[in-house]
Design a protein around this motif. Structure first.
Motif, mmCIF file in Angstrom:
data_model
loop_
_atom_site.group_PDB
_atom_site.id
_atom_site.type_symbol
_atom_site.label_atom_id
_atom_site.label_comp_id
_atom_site.label_asym_id
_atom_site.label_seq_id
_atom_site.Cartn_x
_atom_site.Cartn_y
_atom_site.Cartn_z
ATOM 1 N N LEU A 1 9.059 28.450 50.799
ATOM 2 C CA LEU A 1 7.702 28.858 51.321
ATOM 3 C C LEU A 1 6.839 27.940 51.585
ATOM 4 C CD1 LEU A 1 5.856 31.534 51.838
ATOM 5 C CD2 LEU A 1 5.573 31.149 48.982
ATOM 6 N N SER A 2 6.231 27.824 52.920
ATOM 7 C CA SER A 2 5.047 26.787 52.715
ATOM 8 C C SER A 2 3.949 27.479 52.148
ATOM 9 C CB SER A 2 4.621 26.885 54.364
ATOM 10 O OG SER A 2 5.679 26.474 55.273
ATOM 11 N N SER A 3 3.130 26.503 51.595
ATOM 12 C CA SER A 3 2.017 26.834 50.605
ATOM 13 C C SER A 3 1.176 25.809 50.810
ATOM 14 C CB SER A 3 2.627 27.090 49.327
ATOM 15 O OG SER A 3 1.653 27.760 48.486
ATOM 16 N N VAL A 4 -0.136 26.104 50.364
ATOM 17 C CA VAL A 4 -1.332 25.256 50.014
ATOM 18 C C VAL A 4 -1.284 24.685 48.706
ATOM 19 C CG1 VAL A 4 -4.006 24.974 50.149
ATOM 20 C CG2 VAL A 4 -2.744 26.447 51.660
ATOM 21 N N ASP A 5 -1.247 23.600 48.583
ATOM 22 C CA ASP A 5 -1.125 22.754 47.061
ATOM 23 C C ASP A 5 -2.511 22.386 46.660
ATOM 24 O OD1 ASP A 5 0.867 20.960 45.281
ATOM 25 O OD2 ASP A 5 -1.023 19.964 45.287
ATOM 26 N N GLN A 6 -2.869 22.724 45.422
ATOM 27 C CA GLN A 6 -4.313 22.268 45.030
ATOM 28 C C GLN A 6 -4.495 21.020 44.206
ATOM 29 O OE1 GLN A 6 -6.722 25.282 43.463
ATOM 30 N NE2 GLN A 6 -5.118 26.862 43.092
ATOM 31 N N SER A 7 -3.456 20.361 44.404
ATOM 32 C CA SER A 7 -3.662 18.721 43.927
ATOM 33 C C SER A 7 -4.162 18.792 42.419
ATOM 34 C CB SER A 7 -4.632 17.887 44.940
ATOM 35 O OG SER A 7 -3.957 17.914 46.333
ATOM 36 N N VAL A 8 -3.461 19.453 41.554
ATOM 37 C CA VAL A 8 -4.341 19.468 40.396
ATOM 38 C C VAL A 8 -4.286 18.176 39.648
ATOM 39 C CG1 VAL A 8 -3.629 22.040 39.921
ATOM 40 C CG2 VAL A 8 -1.864 20.332 39.376
ATOM 41 N N GLY A 9 -3.249 17.146 40.092
ATOM 42 C CA GLY A 9 -3.571 15.808 39.151
ATOM 43 C C GLY A 9 -4.846 15.319 39.780
ATOM 44 N N PRO B 1 -22.910 12.438 43.100
ATOM 45 C CA PRO B 1 -22.743 13.693 42.731
ATOM 46 C C PRO B 1 -22.435 14.239 41.648
ATOM 47 C CG PRO B 1 -21.005 13.081 44.396
ATOM 48 C CD PRO B 1 -21.751 11.770 44.179
ATOM 49 N N ARG B 2 -23.031 15.310 41.143
ATOM 50 C CA ARG B 2 -22.451 15.847 39.952
ATOM 51 C C ARG B 2 -21.418 17.104 40.004
ATOM 52 N NH1 ARG B 2 -27.328 16.150 35.477
ATOM 53 N NH2 ARG B 2 -28.308 13.859 36.166
ATOM 54 N N TYR B 3 -20.761 16.614 41.076
ATOM 55 C CA TYR B 3 -19.382 17.652 41.385
ATOM 56 C C TYR B 3 -18.498 16.992 42.201
ATOM 57 C CZ TYR B 3 -21.404 17.840 46.115
ATOM 58 O OH TYR B 3 -21.509 17.512 47.274
ATOM 59 N N GLN B 4 -17.334 17.634 42.325
ATOM 60 C CA GLN B 4 -16.193 16.892 42.868
ATOM 61 C C GLN B 4 -15.599 18.058 43.833
ATOM 62 O OE1 GLN B 4 -15.243 13.729 43.752
ATOM 63 N NE2 GLN B 4 -16.380 12.543 42.275
ATOM 64 N N MET B 5 -15.442 18.039 45.004
ATOM 65 C CA MET B 5 -14.655 19.051 45.743
ATOM 66 C C MET B 5 -13.597 18.312 46.375
ATOM 67 S SD MET B 5 -14.865 22.180 46.692
ATOM 68 C CE MET B 5 -16.376 22.989 47.261
ATOM 69 N N ILE B 6 -12.191 18.889 45.671
ATOM 70 C CA ILE B 6 -10.858 18.222 46.128
ATOM 71 C C ILE B 6 -10.310 19.162 47.376
ATOM 72 C CG2 ILE B 6 -8.736 18.018 45.370
ATOM 73 C CD1 ILE B 6 -10.792 16.291 43.839
ATOM 74 N N ARG B 7 -10.219 18.360 48.191
ATOM 75 C CA ARG B 7 -9.360 19.021 49.551
ATOM 76 C C ARG B 7 -7.718 19.130 49.281
ATOM 77 N NH1 ARG B 7 -11.265 19.715 54.741
ATOM 78 N NH2 ARG B 7 -9.799 20.176 56.217
ATOM 79 N N PRO B 8 -7.353 20.486 49.444
ATOM 80 C CA PRO B 8 -6.071 20.760 49.066
ATOM 81 C C PRO B 8 -5.107 20.220 50.459
ATOM 82 C CG PRO B 8 -7.180 22.959 50.112
ATOM 83 C CD PRO B 8 -8.219 21.685 49.820
ATOM 84 N N ARG B 9 -4.012 20.343 50.211
ATOM 85 C CA ARG B 9 -2.951 19.865 51.423
ATOM 86 C C ARG B 9 -1.915 21.101 51.697
ATOM 87 N NH1 ARG B 9 1.943 17.646 49.718
ATOM 88 N NH2 ARG B 9 2.103 17.570 47.211
ATOM 89 N N LEU B 10 -1.502 21.089 52.916
ATOM 90 C CA LEU B 10 -0.760 22.144 53.139
ATOM 91 C C LEU B 10 0.909 21.616 53.023
ATOM 92 C CD1 LEU B 10 0.204 24.921 54.581
ATOM 93 C CD2 LEU B 10 -0.223 23.786 56.865
ATOM 94 N N VAL B 11 1.529 22.121 52.426
ATOM 95 C CA VAL B 11 3.097 21.554 52.290
ATOM 96 C C VAL B 11 3.999 22.743 53.153
ATOM 97 C CG1 VAL B 11 4.860 21.203 50.751
ATOM 98 C CG2 VAL B 11 2.798 20.930 49.983
#
Length: 349
Positions: free
Chosen positions: A291-299, A326-336
């Motif tokens: 299944l193709s899926s969007v990975d949240q890059s939890v590492g 910045p006092r935040y970090q927005m992580i960009r996920p990747r499509l697998v």
């Protein structure tokens, strides 16, 4: 006496972001080899000690971070938080920190547990997950000046330019936008979406990614998009029912995107036309069934959480140093992307 080099110093010397430096130290496998070598050279040149970034947290009381062990939602999408906990624990250990898990039955019960652990000097700070608009947990922590970082944004009207607290989140909009663009570029025009009720902030964020990509391409009218969307709670059986409903209402589909791998697995079951399905979370189940899926890059998320909790901010809103960071970090996920194979319903009877 010269001050100890910081993560910011290393980032400037290597010409990269603070997050990249943190990734090199905690999750080197996700960083390109040439970038990793440049950062490592800067670390050696400056004499930076990775453990020094945790000094503020370690010198408080216990060298321990507290985090609630969320109840298992289901055996599929619930694995994302499990992977985050593993990454957080492994990376905290590299900084000489421990992770203490606790349970709670509700946000109000969690506040009781937070107070108990803080009063007992059992932890130096907290990591919160599953945030939502008006979250009473973060309000209590801020009022009591207790160090914390959340995996999940505040979900307020102005999270980025005026965050209520230190947070790290995955850009769900970008994940579904990229997934929609990928199937559009493969020739799909009528792309269905199976998502959660609008009360779910995370689900709304993901839905907007699909909607914006569809609206920009203009293959379907705004009215037509309504027929291409099905709303349900999370679960495999619910995904199957939503896919059946979508096929009845929308007619022929070129592809279907889902807010979770649980819903996507359900959609694959009720899919005799073998319409390509894409999920979200990139769970082990997705990898096993193609299944193709969007990975949240939890590492990356874990590295960013620890950076905010142990770095110059020390997990604090009150009393933290002035900084342009910045006092935040927005992580960009990747499509697998994987070769798609539908699951015939008759095989499951």
């Amino acid at each position: 006496m010269a001050s100890m080099p910081t993560v910011t110093d290393v980032a400037l010397a290597a010409g990269v972001s603070r997050q990249t430096v943190s990734n090199v130290m905690n999750s080197p496998g996700i960083v390109r080899a040439d970038t990793r070598e440049r950062v490592e050279a800067a670390i050696a040149q400056l004499g930076y000690r990775p453990h020094a970034s945790a000094r503020r947290l370690r010198t408080r009381r216990s060298s321990t971070i507290g985090i609630r062990l969320d109840p298992m939602i289901d055996g599929i999408s619930g694995s994302v938080l499990d992977r985050f906990l593993h990454a957080l624990t492994e990376q905290a250990d590299k900084q000489g920190l421990r992770v203490l898990l606790f349970t709670a039955t509700s946000p109000e019960d969690e506040i009781i547990q937070l107070q108990r652990l803080n009063d007992g000097a059992d932890v130096d700070g907290f990591v919160l997950t599953s945030t939502f608009a008006g979250d009473p947990r973060t309000k209590w922590l801020i009022e009591n000046k207790i160090a914390f970082v959340t995996f999940g944004r505040p979900w307020g009207a102005d999270d980025v330019s005026n965050p209520q607290h230190l947070w790290v989140d995955v850009d769900g909009w970008a994940g579904l936008y990229e997934a929609t663009r990928a199937v559009q570029n493969a020739g799909a025009r009528r792309i269905g979406y199976i998502g959660w009720p609008s009360s779910a902030d995370t689900g709304d964020d993901r839905r907007r990614g699909w909607h914006d990509a569809m609206h920009e391409r203009g293959d379907v009218t705004e009215a037509g998009l309504i027929a291409l969307e099905a709303v349900t709670v999370d679960g495999v059986a619910e995904g199957t029912a939503a896919m059946q409903d979508l096929r009845r209402r929308a007619g022929p589909l070129d592809a279907v995107l889902c807010a979770s791998d649980s819903l996507a697995l359900g959609a694959m079951i009720a899919n005799p036309e073998r319409v390509p399905v894409t999920g979200y979370d990139n769970t082990p189940v997705a990898a096993a069934i193609g299944l193709s899926s969007v990975d949240q890059s939890v590492g990356e998320v874990a590295a960013a959480v620890l950076d905010l909790l142990t770095g110059e901010f020390g997990g604090q809103v009150h009393g933290a140093p002035e900084s342009l960071q910045p006092r935040y970090q927005m992580i960009r996920p990747r499509l697998v992307t994987r070769a798609f194979a539908a699951i015939p319903m008759e095989m499951l009877v």
